[in-house]
Design a protein around this motif. Structure first.
Motif, PDB file in Angstrom:
ATOM      1  N   SER A 192      72.560 103.780 -22.852  1.00 33.25           N
ATOM      2  CA  SER A 192      71.690 104.659 -23.508  1.00 33.25           C
ATOM      3  C   SER A 192      71.971 106.154 -23.373  1.00 33.25           C
ATOM      4  O   SER A 192      72.715 106.648 -22.672  1.00 33.25           O
ATOM      5  CB  SER A 192      70.349 104.341 -23.009  1.00 33.25           C
ATOM      6  OG  SER A 192      69.914 102.965 -22.873  1.00 33.25           O
ATOM      7  N   HIS A 193      71.394 106.725 -24.469  1.00 30.11           N
ATOM      8  CA  HIS A 193      71.621 108.235 -24.629  1.00 30.11           C
ATOM      9  C   HIS A 193      70.649 109.130 -25.186  1.00 30.11           C
ATOM     10  O   HIS A 193      69.701 108.463 -25.754  1.00 30.11           O
ATOM     11  CB  HIS A 193      73.084 108.402 -25.195  1.00 30.11           C
ATOM     12  CG  HIS A 193      73.016 108.660 -26.809  1.00 30.11           C
ATOM     13  ND1 HIS A 193      73.707 109.318 -27.499  1.00 30.11           N
ATOM     14  CD2 HIS A 193      72.137 107.970 -27.522  1.00 30.11           C
ATOM     15  CE1 HIS A 193      73.433 109.413 -28.763  1.00 30.11           C
ATOM     16  NE2 HIS A 193      72.541 108.130 -28.669  1.00 30.11           N
ATOM     17  N   ILE A 194      70.282 110.343 -24.665  1.00 31.66           N
ATOM     18  CA  ILE A 194      69.573 111.067 -25.487  1.00 31.66           C
ATOM     19  C   ILE A 194      70.698 112.055 -26.014  1.00 31.66           C
ATOM     20  O   ILE A 194      71.354 112.736 -25.393  1.00 31.66           O
ATOM     21  CB  ILE A 194      68.692 111.928 -24.324  1.00 31.66           C
ATOM     22  CG1 ILE A 194      67.812 111.006 -23.669  1.00 31.66           C
ATOM     23  CG2 ILE A 194      67.867 113.035 -24.970  1.00 31.66           C
ATOM     24  CD1 ILE A 194      67.158 111.475 -22.468  1.00 31.66           C
ATOM     25  N   ARG A 213      61.280 110.863 -26.937  1.00 28.02           N
ATOM     26  CA  ARG A 213      60.529 112.296 -27.281  1.00 28.02           C
ATOM     27  C   ARG A 213      61.520 113.201 -27.744  1.00 28.02           C
ATOM     28  O   ARG A 213      61.205 113.942 -28.629  1.00 28.02           O
ATOM     29  CB  ARG A 213      59.730 112.784 -26.071  1.00 28.02           C
ATOM     30  CG  ARG A 213      59.229 114.057 -26.315  1.00 28.02           C
ATOM     31  CD  ARG A 213      58.712 114.469 -24.892  1.00 28.02           C
ATOM     32  NE  ARG A 213      57.913 116.002 -25.052  1.00 28.02           N
ATOM     33  CZ  ARG A 213      57.326 116.819 -24.205  1.00 28.02           C
ATOM     34  NH1 ARG A 213      57.568 115.910 -22.766  1.00 28.02           N
ATOM     35  NH2 ARG A 213      56.799 117.659 -24.351  1.00 28.02           N
ATOM     36  N   TYR A 214      62.704 113.227 -27.243  1.00 24.76           N
ATOM     37  CA  TYR A 214      63.639 114.376 -27.293  1.00 24.76           C
ATOM     38  C   TYR A 214      64.876 114.218 -28.418  1.00 24.76           C
ATOM     39  O   TYR A 214      65.228 114.755 -28.954  1.00 24.76           O
ATOM     40  CB  TYR A 214      64.012 115.239 -26.295  1.00 24.76           C
ATOM     41  CG  TYR A 214      63.242 116.010 -25.578  1.00 24.76           C
ATOM     42  CD1 TYR A 214      62.744 117.095 -25.939  1.00 24.76           C
ATOM     43  CD2 TYR A 214      62.420 115.414 -24.317  1.00 24.76           C
ATOM     44  CE1 TYR A 214      61.709 117.646 -25.192  1.00 24.76           C
ATOM     45  CE2 TYR A 214      61.516 115.995 -23.414  1.00 24.76           C
ATOM     46  CZ  TYR A 214      61.180 117.239 -24.034  1.00 24.76           C
ATOM     47  OH  TYR A 214      60.332 117.943 -23.304  1.00 24.76           O
ATOM     48  N   SER A 215      65.390 112.883 -28.298  1.00 24.25           N
ATOM     49  CA  SER A 215      66.564 112.449 -28.855  1.00 24.25           C
ATOM     50  C   SER A 215      66.567 112.741 -30.232  1.00 24.25           C
ATOM     51  O   SER A 215      65.653 112.282 -30.912  1.00 24.25           O
ATOM     52  CB  SER A 215      66.954 111.138 -28.559  1.00 24.25           C
ATOM     53  OG  SER A 215      68.263 110.968 -29.163  1.00 24.25           O
ATOM     54  N   THR A 216      67.369 113.281 -30.849  1.00 25.57           N
ATOM     55  CA  THR A 216      67.559 113.556 -32.430  1.00 25.57           C
ATOM     56  C   THR A 216      68.585 112.423 -33.185  1.00 25.57           C
ATOM     57  O   THR A 216      68.581 112.444 -34.197  1.00 25.57           O
ATOM     58  CB  THR A 216      68.223 114.838 -32.854  1.00 25.57           C
ATOM     59  OG1 THR A 216      69.721 114.860 -32.271  1.00 25.57           O
ATOM     60  CG2 THR A 216      67.438 115.991 -32.225  1.00 25.57           C
ATOM     61  N   ASP A 217      68.831 111.284 -32.254  1.00 20.65           N
ATOM     62  CA  ASP A 217      69.649 110.304 -32.881  1.00 20.65           C
ATOM     63  C   ASP A 217      68.338 109.351 -33.471  1.00 20.65           C
ATOM     64  O   ASP A 217      67.828 108.597 -32.766  1.00 20.65           O
ATOM     65  CB  ASP A 217      70.361 109.525 -31.846  1.00 20.65           C
ATOM     66  CG  ASP A 217      71.330 108.361 -32.597  1.00 20.65           C
ATOM     67  OD1 ASP A 217      71.026 107.985 -33.418  1.00 20.65           O
ATOM     68  OD2 ASP A 217      72.195 107.818 -31.703  1.00 20.65           O
ATOM     69  N   ALA A 218      68.379 109.430 -34.828  1.00 22.77           N
ATOM     70  CA  ALA A 218      67.138 108.463 -35.434  1.00 22.77           C
ATOM     71  C   ALA A 218      67.508 106.991 -35.048  1.00 22.77           C
ATOM     72  O   ALA A 218      66.280 106.196 -35.103  1.00 22.77           O
ATOM     73  CB  ALA A 218      67.126 108.785 -36.837  1.00 22.77           C
ATOM     74  N   GLY A 219      68.498 106.635 -34.951  1.00 21.98           N
ATOM     75  CA  GLY A 219      68.743 105.152 -34.784  1.00 21.98           C
ATOM     76  C   GLY A 219      68.512 104.638 -33.364  1.00 21.98           C
ATOM     77  O   GLY A 219      68.178 103.488 -33.291  1.00 21.98           O
ATOM     78  N   THR A 220      68.793 105.459 -32.528  1.00 27.24           N
ATOM     79  CA  THR A 220      68.362 104.911 -31.200  1.00 27.24           C
ATOM     80  C   THR A 220      67.127 105.763 -30.344  1.00 27.24           C
ATOM     81  O   THR A 220      66.635 104.974 -29.460  1.00 27.24           O
ATOM     82  CB  THR A 220      69.757 105.131 -30.168  1.00 27.24           C
ATOM     83  OG1 THR A 220      69.840 106.719 -30.119  1.00 27.24           O
ATOM     84  CG2 THR A 220      70.865 104.837 -30.972  1.00 27.24           C
ATOM     85  N   ILE A 250      72.319 102.509 -26.917  1.00 31.81           N
ATOM     86  CA  ILE A 250      73.439 102.314 -27.910  1.00 31.81           C
ATOM     87  C   ILE A 250      74.084 101.307 -28.007  1.00 31.81           C
ATOM     88  O   ILE A 250      75.067 100.984 -28.691  1.00 31.81           O
ATOM     89  CB  ILE A 250      74.125 103.552 -27.954  1.00 31.81           C
ATOM     90  CG1 ILE A 250      74.724 103.632 -26.394  1.00 31.81           C
ATOM     91  CG2 ILE A 250      73.577 104.859 -28.014  1.00 31.81           C
ATOM     92  CD1 ILE A 250      75.783 104.742 -26.207  1.00 31.81           C
ATOM     93  N   GLY A 251      73.788 100.067 -27.149  1.00 33.84           N
ATOM     94  CA  GLY A 251      74.327  98.704 -27.284  1.00 33.84           C
ATOM     95  C   GLY A 251      75.410  98.495 -26.221  1.00 33.84           C
ATOM     96  O   GLY A 251      75.608  99.425 -25.376  1.00 33.84           O
TER      97      GLY A 251
END
Length: 320
Positions: A176-178, A217-224, A231-232
Protein backbone atom coordinates in the motif's frame (compact mmCIF):
# COMPACT_ATOMS: atom_id res chain seq x y z
CA UNK A 1 -16.26 -12.92 -34.27
CA UNK A 2 -19.49 -14.84 -33.64
CA UNK A 3 -21.98 -15.50 -36.41
CA UNK A 4 -24.58 -13.13 -34.99
CA UNK A 5 -22.24 -10.14 -34.89
CA UNK A 6 -20.85 -11.04 -38.30
CA UNK A 7 -24.27 -11.02 -39.82
CA UNK A 8 -25.15 -7.68 -38.22
CA UNK A 9 -22.13 -6.25 -40.02
CA UNK A 10 -23.27 -7.80 -43.29
CA UNK A 11 -26.70 -6.26 -43.13
CA UNK A 12 -25.23 -2.91 -42.11
CA UNK A 13 -22.91 -2.95 -45.11
CA UNK A 14 -25.81 -3.88 -47.33
CA UNK A 15 -27.76 -0.96 -45.91
CA UNK A 16 -25.15 1.45 -47.21
CA UNK A 17 -24.36 -0.40 -50.42
CA UNK A 18 -28.02 -0.70 -51.42
CA UNK A 19 -27.21 -3.57 -53.72
CA UNK A 20 -28.17 -7.22 -53.55
CA UNK A 21 -25.71 -10.04 -53.08
CA UNK A 22 -26.53 -11.42 -56.51
CA UNK A 23 -25.96 -8.05 -58.22
CA UNK A 24 -22.62 -7.35 -56.54
CA UNK A 25 -19.54 -7.46 -58.83
CA UNK A 26 -17.54 -10.71 -58.87
CA UNK A 27 -14.04 -10.30 -57.38
CA UNK A 28 -12.87 -13.92 -57.42
CA UNK A 29 -13.86 -17.45 -58.32
CA UNK A 30 -13.20 -20.64 -56.39
CA UNK A 31 -13.72 -23.78 -58.44
CA UNK A 32 -15.96 -21.71 -60.69
CA UNK A 33 -18.11 -20.36 -57.85
CA UNK A 34 -18.23 -16.53 -57.82
CA UNK A 35 -17.27 -14.46 -54.79
CA UNK A 36 -18.65 -10.94 -54.74
CA UNK A 37 -17.47 -7.50 -53.72
CA UNK A 38 -20.31 -7.56 -51.20
CA UNK A 39 -18.80 -10.62 -49.48
CA UNK A 40 -15.26 -9.24 -49.72
CA UNK A 41 -16.36 -5.98 -48.12
CA UNK A 42 -17.91 -7.95 -45.28
CA UNK A 43 -14.58 -9.66 -44.53
CA UNK A 44 -12.76 -6.34 -44.90
CA UNK A 45 -15.04 -4.65 -42.36
CA UNK A 46 -14.68 -7.56 -39.94
CA UNK A 47 -10.88 -7.20 -40.01
CA UNK A 48 -10.86 -3.46 -39.38
CA UNK A 49 -10.04 -2.67 -35.74
CA UNK A 50 -12.75 -0.08 -35.10
CA UNK A 51 -15.75 1.69 -36.59
CA UNK A 52 -15.82 3.34 -40.01
CA UNK A 53 -15.23 6.81 -38.58
CA UNK A 54 -11.74 5.73 -37.55
CA UNK A 55 -10.70 4.42 -40.96
CA UNK A 56 -9.25 7.72 -42.13
CA UNK A 57 -6.43 7.32 -39.59
CA UNK A 58 -5.25 4.05 -41.13
CA UNK A 59 -2.39 4.27 -43.62
CA UNK A 60 -2.97 3.15 -47.20
CA UNK A 61 -0.31 0.49 -46.71
CA UNK A 62 -2.24 -0.91 -43.74
CA UNK A 63 -5.52 -0.76 -45.66
CA UNK A 64 -3.93 -2.66 -48.55
CA UNK A 65 -2.75 -5.34 -46.13
CA UNK A 66 -6.24 -5.64 -44.66
CA UNK A 67 -7.78 -5.92 -48.14
CA UNK A 68 -5.33 -8.70 -49.02
CA UNK A 69 -6.12 -10.56 -45.80
CA UNK A 70 -9.85 -10.10 -46.44
CA UNK A 71 -9.52 -11.74 -49.85
CA UNK A 72 -7.55 -14.65 -48.36
CA UNK A 73 -10.17 -15.11 -45.65
CA UNK A 74 -13.03 -15.00 -48.17
CA UNK A 75 -11.35 -17.65 -50.34
CA UNK A 76 -10.62 -19.84 -47.31
CA UNK A 77 -14.25 -19.68 -46.20
CA UNK A 78 -15.51 -20.55 -49.67
CA UNK A 79 -13.20 -23.58 -49.78
CA UNK A 80 -14.48 -24.63 -46.36
CA UNK A 81 -18.08 -24.21 -47.52
CA UNK A 82 -17.46 -26.29 -50.61
CA UNK A 83 -15.80 -28.93 -48.44
CA UNK A 84 -18.88 -29.03 -46.22
CA UNK A 85 -21.10 -29.57 -49.26
CA UNK A 86 -18.80 -32.27 -50.60
CA UNK A 87 -18.95 -34.08 -47.26
CA UNK A 88 -22.75 -33.69 -47.27
CA UNK A 89 -22.79 -31.75 -44.02
CA UNK A 90 -26.03 -30.10 -43.11
CA UNK A 91 -27.60 -27.62 -40.73
CA UNK A 92 -31.11 -27.84 -39.42
CA UNK A 93 -33.86 -25.38 -40.14
CA UNK A 94 -33.97 -24.68 -36.39
CA UNK A 95 -30.30 -23.62 -36.41
CA UNK A 96 -30.92 -21.23 -39.29
CA UNK A 97 -34.08 -19.83 -37.72
CA UNK A 98 -32.31 -19.38 -34.39
CA UNK A 99 -29.57 -17.29 -36.03
CA UNK A 100 -32.11 -15.34 -38.04
CA UNK A 101 -34.21 -14.60 -34.94
CA UNK A 102 -31.12 -13.62 -32.97
CA UNK A 103 -30.14 -11.14 -35.66
CA UNK A 104 -33.67 -9.75 -35.71
CA UNK A 105 -33.57 -9.24 -31.93
CA UNK A 106 -30.24 -7.44 -32.22
CA UNK A 107 -31.96 -4.78 -34.31
CA UNK A 108 -34.31 -4.01 -31.43
CA UNK A 109 -37.54 -4.73 -33.29
CA UNK A 110 -38.92 -6.79 -36.13
CA UNK A 111 -39.86 -3.61 -37.97
CA UNK A 112 -36.31 -2.21 -37.94
CA UNK A 113 -34.91 -5.53 -39.10
CA UNK A 114 -37.36 -5.76 -41.99
CA UNK A 115 -36.51 -2.19 -43.01
CA UNK A 116 -32.78 -3.03 -42.98
CA UNK A 117 -33.32 -6.08 -45.15
CA UNK A 118 -35.52 -4.11 -47.56
CA UNK A 119 -32.98 -1.30 -47.94
CA UNK A 120 -30.19 -3.82 -48.44
CA UNK A 121 -31.84 -5.23 -51.55
CA UNK A 122 -31.75 -8.70 -50.00
CA UNK A 123 -34.73 -10.98 -49.59
CA UNK A 124 -35.45 -12.92 -46.41
CA UNK A 125 -34.53 -16.13 -48.23
CA UNK A 126 -31.18 -14.66 -49.28
CA UNK A 127 -30.48 -13.73 -45.69
CA UNK A 128 -31.27 -17.26 -44.52
CA UNK A 129 -29.16 -18.75 -47.30
CA UNK A 130 -26.27 -16.59 -46.20
CA UNK A 131 -26.72 -17.78 -42.60
CA UNK A 132 -26.82 -21.38 -43.81
CA UNK A 133 -23.55 -20.91 -45.69
CA UNK A 134 -21.79 -19.46 -42.65
CA UNK A 135 -23.13 -22.21 -40.38
CA UNK A 136 -21.87 -24.90 -42.75
CA UNK A 137 -18.48 -23.19 -42.95
CA UNK A 138 -18.26 -23.14 -39.16
CA UNK A 139 -19.34 -26.80 -38.97
CA UNK A 140 -16.62 -27.85 -41.40
CA UNK A 141 -13.96 -26.03 -39.39
CA UNK A 142 -15.29 -27.52 -36.15
CA UNK A 143 -15.04 -31.03 -37.57
CA UNK A 144 -11.66 -30.74 -39.29
CA UNK A 145 -9.84 -28.46 -36.87
CA UNK A 146 -11.44 -27.69 -33.51
CA UNK A 147 -12.60 -31.23 -32.70
CA UNK A 148 -9.29 -32.77 -33.75
CA UNK A 149 -7.32 -30.22 -31.73
CA UNK A 150 -9.02 -31.09 -28.45
CA UNK A 151 -6.74 -32.67 -25.88
CA UNK A 152 -7.60 -35.27 -23.26
CA UNK A 153 -6.93 -34.77 -19.57
CA UNK A 154 -4.24 -37.46 -19.86
CA UNK A 155 -2.41 -35.50 -22.56
CA UNK A 156 -2.64 -32.29 -20.55
CA UNK A 157 -1.37 -33.93 -17.37
CA UNK A 158 1.48 -35.57 -19.27
CA UNK A 159 2.55 -32.16 -20.58
CA UNK A 160 2.35 -30.75 -17.06
CA UNK A 161 4.51 -33.51 -15.57
CA UNK A 162 7.13 -33.19 -18.32
CA UNK A 163 7.32 -29.41 -17.89
CA UNK A 164 6.60 -29.08 -14.19
CA UNK A 165 9.48 -26.67 -13.62
CA UNK A 166 7.83 -24.13 -15.91
CA UNK A 167 4.73 -23.91 -13.76
CA UNK A 168 5.95 -21.91 -10.78
CA UNK A 169 4.44 -18.79 -9.28
CA UNK A 170 7.26 -16.39 -8.34
CA UNK A 171 7.48 -14.67 -4.97
CA UNK A 172 4.56 -12.25 -4.66
CA UNK A 173 4.26 -9.14 -2.57
CA UNK A 174 1.39 -6.84 -1.78
CA UNK A 175 1.82 -3.21 -0.82
CA UNK A 176 0.00 0.00 0.00
CA UNK A 177 1.20 3.54 -0.46
CA UNK A 178 0.45 7.14 0.35
CA UNK A 179 1.27 9.44 -2.53
CA UNK A 180 1.82 13.14 -2.19
CA UNK A 181 1.66 14.07 -5.84
CA UNK A 182 3.94 16.68 -7.39
CA UNK A 183 3.32 18.21 -10.81
CA UNK A 184 6.29 17.91 -13.23
CA UNK A 185 6.44 21.70 -13.59
CA UNK A 186 6.22 22.35 -9.84
CA UNK A 187 8.57 24.95 -8.36
CA UNK A 188 11.34 24.06 -5.97
CA UNK A 189 9.35 25.66 -3.13
CA UNK A 190 6.27 23.59 -3.95
CA UNK A 191 8.36 20.44 -4.00
CA UNK A 192 9.87 21.33 -0.63
CA UNK A 193 6.40 21.77 0.89
CA UNK A 194 5.17 18.46 -0.56
CA UNK A 195 8.23 16.65 0.72
CA UNK A 196 7.72 18.13 4.19
CA UNK A 197 4.08 17.00 4.15
CA UNK A 198 5.20 13.46 3.28
CA UNK A 199 7.71 13.52 6.14
CA UNK A 200 5.02 14.76 8.54
CA UNK A 201 2.72 11.90 7.51
CA UNK A 202 5.55 9.39 7.99
CA UNK A 203 6.09 10.78 11.49
CA UNK A 204 2.39 10.23 12.25
CA UNK A 205 2.68 6.59 11.13
CA UNK A 206 5.75 6.04 13.28
CA UNK A 207 3.86 7.59 16.19
CA UNK A 208 1.22 4.88 15.81
CA UNK A 209 -1.46 6.45 13.63
CA UNK A 210 -3.29 4.12 11.22
CA UNK A 211 -1.70 3.89 7.74
CA UNK A 212 -5.03 3.15 6.03
CA UNK A 213 -6.77 6.15 7.53
CA UNK A 214 -3.85 8.43 6.67
CA UNK A 215 -3.86 7.13 3.08
CA UNK A 216 -7.57 7.85 2.77
CA UNK A 217 -7.04 11.35 4.17
CA UNK A 218 -3.82 12.51 2.50
CA UNK A 219 -2.99 10.40 -0.56
CA UNK A 220 -3.49 12.13 -3.91
CA UNK A 221 -3.72 8.80 -5.76
CA UNK A 222 -7.43 8.81 -6.61
CA UNK A 223 -7.35 5.12 -7.54
CA UNK A 224 -5.99 3.82 -4.24
CA UNK A 225 -6.78 6.44 -1.59
CA UNK A 226 -10.42 5.32 -1.11
CA UNK A 227 -9.21 1.78 -0.32
CA UNK A 228 -6.50 2.79 2.11
CA UNK A 229 -3.66 2.98 -0.39
CA UNK A 230 -3.70 -0.68 -1.52
CA UNK A 231 -1.84 -0.97 -4.84
CA UNK A 232 -2.34 -4.72 -5.25
CA UNK A 233 -0.15 -7.77 -5.68
CA UNK A 234 3.07 -7.88 -7.71
CA UNK A 235 6.08 -10.02 -8.33
CA UNK A 236 9.57 -8.74 -8.88
CA UNK A 237 9.88 -6.66 -12.04
CA UNK A 238 6.19 -5.79 -12.28
CA UNK A 239 6.10 -2.41 -10.58
CA UNK A 240 6.33 0.54 -12.97
CA UNK A 241 8.79 2.47 -10.81
CA UNK A 242 12.09 0.83 -9.85
CA UNK A 243 12.61 3.04 -6.81
CA UNK A 244 9.25 2.00 -5.37
CA UNK A 245 9.89 -1.67 -6.01
CA UNK A 246 13.34 -1.45 -4.43
CA UNK A 247 11.81 0.18 -1.34
CA UNK A 248 9.07 -2.45 -1.06
CA UNK A 249 11.46 -5.40 -1.45
CA UNK A 250 13.63 -4.04 1.38
CA UNK A 251 10.71 -4.24 3.84
CA UNK A 252 9.30 -6.95 6.06
CA UNK A 253 5.53 -7.46 6.24
CA UNK A 254 4.02 -4.59 8.22
CA UNK A 255 7.06 -2.32 7.86
CA UNK A 256 6.87 1.16 6.36
CA UNK A 257 9.48 2.75 4.11
CA UNK A 258 11.07 6.15 4.36
CA UNK A 259 9.79 8.77 1.92
CA UNK A 260 10.50 7.56 -1.64
CA UNK A 261 10.65 9.94 -4.58
CA UNK A 262 9.31 9.00 -8.02
CA UNK A 263 8.20 10.79 -11.18
CA UNK A 264 4.78 11.20 -9.57
CA UNK A 265 5.84 12.73 -6.28
CA UNK A 266 6.63 11.40 -2.82
CA UNK A 267 5.52 7.99 -1.55
CA UNK A 268 5.35 6.24 1.76
CA UNK A 269 5.10 2.48 1.15
CA UNK A 270 4.02 -0.35 3.43
CA UNK A 271 4.50 -4.06 2.66
CA UNK A 272 1.24 -5.77 3.60
CA UNK A 273 1.82 -9.36 2.43
CA UNK A 274 4.57 -11.60 1.07
CA UNK A 275 4.09 -15.04 -0.49
CA UNK A 276 7.05 -17.34 -1.26
CA UNK A 277 7.53 -18.97 -4.69
CA UNK A 278 4.94 -21.70 -5.23
CA UNK A 279 4.79 -24.81 -7.39
CA UNK A 280 1.45 -24.54 -9.20
CA UNK A 281 -0.66 -27.68 -9.23
CA UNK A 282 -2.04 -29.29 -12.37
CA UNK A 283 -5.50 -28.00 -11.50
CA UNK A 284 -4.09 -24.47 -11.18
CA UNK A 285 -2.75 -24.46 -14.74
CA UNK A 286 -4.91 -27.01 -16.54
CA UNK A 287 -7.08 -24.47 -18.34
CA UNK A 288 -4.11 -22.36 -19.42
CA UNK A 289 -2.29 -25.43 -20.75
CA UNK A 290 -5.42 -26.59 -22.56
CA UNK A 291 -6.03 -23.26 -24.27
CA UNK A 292 -2.40 -22.82 -25.31
CA UNK A 293 -1.77 -26.35 -26.56
CA UNK A 294 -5.11 -26.72 -28.32
CA UNK A 295 -4.61 -23.42 -30.11
CA UNK A 296 -1.13 -24.52 -31.20
CA UNK A 297 -2.50 -27.83 -32.46
CA UNK A 298 -5.44 -26.09 -34.17
CA UNK A 299 -3.07 -23.74 -36.02
CA UNK A 300 -1.14 -26.71 -37.43
CA UNK A 301 -4.32 -28.61 -38.37
CA UNK A 302 -5.88 -25.55 -40.01
CA UNK A 303 -2.79 -24.84 -42.08
CA UNK A 304 -2.56 -28.44 -43.26
CA UNK A 305 -6.29 -28.58 -44.02
CA UNK A 306 -6.26 -25.39 -46.06
CA UNK A 307 -3.12 -26.41 -47.95
CA UNK A 308 -4.93 -29.59 -48.95
CA UNK A 309 -8.06 -27.74 -50.06
CA UNK A 310 -6.08 -25.19 -52.07
CA UNK A 311 -3.89 -27.84 -53.72
CA UNK A 312 -6.84 -29.23 -55.63
CA UNK A 313 -8.72 -25.99 -56.17
CA UNK A 314 -8.93 -23.54 -59.06
CA UNK A 315 -8.71 -20.05 -57.57
CA UNK A 316 -9.08 -16.96 -59.76
CA UNK A 317 -8.67 -13.47 -58.29
CA UNK A 318 -10.38 -11.06 -60.67
CA UNK A 319 -10.20 -7.86 -58.65
CA UNK A 320 -8.14 -7.08 -55.55
Amino acid sequence: MNLLRLFIIVVSIAFFAKTSLAASPVVAKVNGKPLTAFELNEEFQALLPTAASWHGNVSEETMAGIRKKAMETLIDKELQYQYALEKEMSVSRDEIESQFSGTERAYGSSKKFKEAIKKSGLTKDEVKEYIKKRLLTAKAKEQEVTAKARMSDEELRDHYEKNKGAFNRPEQFRASHILIGVEPAASAEDRRKKLQLAKDILAKIKAGEDFVKLAMRYSTDAGTAPIGGDIGTFHKGMMADDSLEKAVLALKVGEVSDVVESLYGYHIVMLTDLKPPTQLSFDDVKIDIKVRLEQKRADVLYKKWMEGLKAGAKIEILKK
